[in-house]
Design an enzyme around this catalytic site. Structure first.
Site, PDB file in Angstrom:
ATOM      1  N   ASP A  12       0.669  -1.171  -0.164  1.00  0.00           N
ATOM      2  CA  ASP A  12       0.090  -0.002   0.038  1.00  0.00           C
ATOM      3  C   ASP A  12       0.887   1.197   0.143  1.00  0.00           C
ATOM      4  OD1 ASP A  12      -1.889   1.953   0.211  1.00  0.00           O
ATOM      5  OD2 ASP A  12      -2.373   1.463   2.261  1.00  0.00           O
ATOM      6  N   LYS A  53       1.554   7.904  -0.004  1.00  0.00           N
ATOM      7  CA  LYS A  53       1.899   8.155   1.408  1.00  0.00           C
ATOM      8  C   LYS A  53       3.230   8.963   1.573  1.00  0.00           C
ATOM      9  CE  LYS A  53      -0.335   3.855   3.363  1.00  0.00           C
ATOM     10  NZ  LYS A  53      -1.204   4.525   4.429  1.00  0.00           N
ATOM     11  N   ARG A  87     -10.993  -0.253   2.157  1.00  0.00           N
ATOM     12  CA  ARG A  87     -12.274  -0.389   2.556  1.00  0.00           C
ATOM     13  C   ARG A  87     -13.245  -0.645   0.835  1.00  0.00           C
ATOM     14  NH1 ARG A  87     -12.740   5.157   5.275  1.00  0.00           N
ATOM     15  NH2 ARG A  87     -10.378   4.468   5.834  1.00  0.00           N
TER      16      ARG A  87
END
Ligand code: BES
Ligand code: MN
Ligand code: ZN
Length: 485
Positions: A258, A265, A339
């Protein structure tokens, strides 16, 4: 690690170290053995070198006077504080101390525990958990694995079953830790799917959907996450039909890396984002365990496996995607990707008419902001299921803390143009993530476990060496055991 139960006595068992648990108020522990050793135990106790505080250790050589080559005194701490949890930690500590000293064959004296009505089973469990090391990328010869643990006890009802249960469950934890510790260049979505297929058997059916299959199923959330990567996504389905109870569906977040995608990020600590598939790994482990132990229930496992990378074809903030359930989602942050994958997995699973859906996911950074690294955050729409999870938490020692899903959070996730948005920003982000999933579980009893806090340990702990922890594995195993009661 092999574990045996033997009625050999302390002085007569050959081993590298005989583990002797000691309470902190004992002045002459193990007097019988100590007689043979010229009072060495009393020596280290009375001098204060060994205080028997919880997790204190002391090694004494026996110089051939008894069969064990060494004694490993293991501090239990106070009698009143002594719980299964603390005994498990003692086992973990005993394992790491033994490994540091290259001691591979261990024996455990159980008399002191027994006299206090305490079981040696959590100790053995701790040895299994604390004895784990990740050595795949180290030159050979670095590690000394514990080969054998002999439990010095008469066979009694249920003991060998319980020991076998924890031996297998800790072995499963080790397997899951290996998967999570493996870097994303060596564990891609198709690699993870391949691993799952390798677990397949007559009892455990494994089927993998590729991106075309997923598109046909309408998994717009899941697919949007995978678009930025050259690695093909894989939607892995496992089914174990071991009984009429259920079906229960276990869904594990399986983002093999991720980066955040276009909502990139910060680079600091990004290397750790290989652990964003820890939920999926836990589900694989549990499916393997359950099918090998033949638990009587009908169980599905789902791993929506993908990378989350930026790129010319990546999903962008503002994009709207349509999920399996028909609900549309506006992507506010491509870093709230978990999600999106879980929404499709939950939506897909409803065709199985599940009695219960459990998802387990490294879902939010806010999870560790709230709880540190000491507990899993739990949310759900069903009190009874959550009570069972609490029970499993007590049995496994994997702490779980319930967070609320107030209806008011619905507001936070309102989108101007779609049914929902995938991020409500920082405010309440642990619970809004849970609330987002709740929308997709609809009326099905469902529990969400956020393991972002516990799936990785930055420091050595008694039962968790630095790195992947295998969080959720023993919790879910115990949950399923409760569930079929
Ligand atoms: N995988 C991360 C959550 C995470 C962060 C796990 C740190 C372990 C350690 C997740 O995909 C994520 O990025 N969540 C965002 C959500 C936000 C954009 C609403 C977060 O928590 O910052
Ligand atoms: Mn993310
Ligand atoms: Zn993530």
């Amino acid at each position: 690690m092999k574990v045996e139960i033997t009625d050999k006595d302390e002085k007569g068992v050959s081993c590298d170290a005989l583990i002797l648990p000691v309470f902190d108020d004992e002045r002459e522990p193990y007097r019988e053995i100590d007689k043979e050793l010229g009072r060495s135990i009393r020596g280290v106790v009375s001098s204060g070198e060994f205080k028997a505080k919880h997790l204190d250790t002391c090694i004494i050589h026996t110089m051939g006077r008894i069969r064990p080559e060494r004694l490993l005194l293991m501090g239990l701490g106070g009698r009143r504080d002594c719980t299964d949890h603390r005994i498990r930690e003692c086992g973990g500590k005993a394992a790491s101390v033994s490994m540091e000293h290259g001691l591979k064959v261990l024996a455990l004296s159980t008399g002191t525990l027994r006299r206090h009505g305490l079981s040696p089973v959590p100790f053995a469990e701790g040895v299994g958990l604390g004895g784990y090391r990740f050595t795949k990328y180290k030159e050979a010869g670095g590690g000394t694995e514990i080969e054998m643990l002999s439990i010095l006890s008469a066979e009694e009802r249920g003991l060998s079953e319980s020991i076998e249960f924890v031996r297998r469950s800790t072995e499963t934890v080790g397997l899951v830790r290996d998967l999570v510790n493996t870097p994303s260049n060596d564990l891609t979505p198709s690699g993870l799917a391949g691993f799952a297929e390798g677990l397949g058997s007559r009892r455990l059916k494994v089927k993998t959907l590729d991106s075309r299959d997923a598109a046909r199923e309408g998994m717009g959330g899941f697919l949007s996450v995978s678009k930025g990567s050259k690695e093909e996504p894989r939607f892995v389905l496992l089914e174990y039909r071991g009984g009429r109870r259920g079906p229960v569906v276990l869904i594990g977040k399986s983002v093999t890396f991720d980066s955040g995608g276009i909502s990139l990020k910060p680079s600091e600590g990004m290397e750790k984002m290989k652990y964003d598939m820890a939920g999926g790994a836990a589900v694989l482990g549990v499916m393997k365990f359950v099918s090998e132990m033949r638990l009587p229930l009908h169980l599905y496992g789902i791993l929506p496996a993908t990378e989350n990378l930026p790129g010319g074809s990546a999903a962008k903030p503002g994009d709207v995607v349509r999920t399996v359930s028909g609900k549309t989602v506006e992507i506010i942050s491509t870093d709230a990707e978990g999600r999106l994958t879980l929404a499709d997995a939950i939506g897909y699973s409803r065709r199985f008419n599940p009695e219960a859906i459990i998802d387990i996911a490294t879902l939010t950074g806010a999870c560790s902001v709230a709880l540190g690294n000491e507990a899993i955050a739990m949310m759900g729409n069903d009190k009874e299921l959550m009570a069972m999870m609490q029970k499993a938490s007590e049995l496994s020692g994997e702490r779980v803390w319930q967070m609320p899903l107030y209806d008011e959070y619905r507001e936070y996730l309102k989108s101007d143009i779609a049914d929902l948005k995938n991020s409500a920003g920082r405010t309440g982000s642990l619970v809004t993530a849970g609330y987002f999933l709740k929308e997709f579980a609809a009326g099905t009893p469902w529990v969400h476990l956020d393991i972002a806090s516990t799936a990785w340990s930055d420091k050595d702990r008694p039962c968790v060496p630095k790195g992947a922890s295998g969080a959720g594995v023993r919790l879910l195993i115990n949950f399923l055991k409760e569930y079929i009661k």
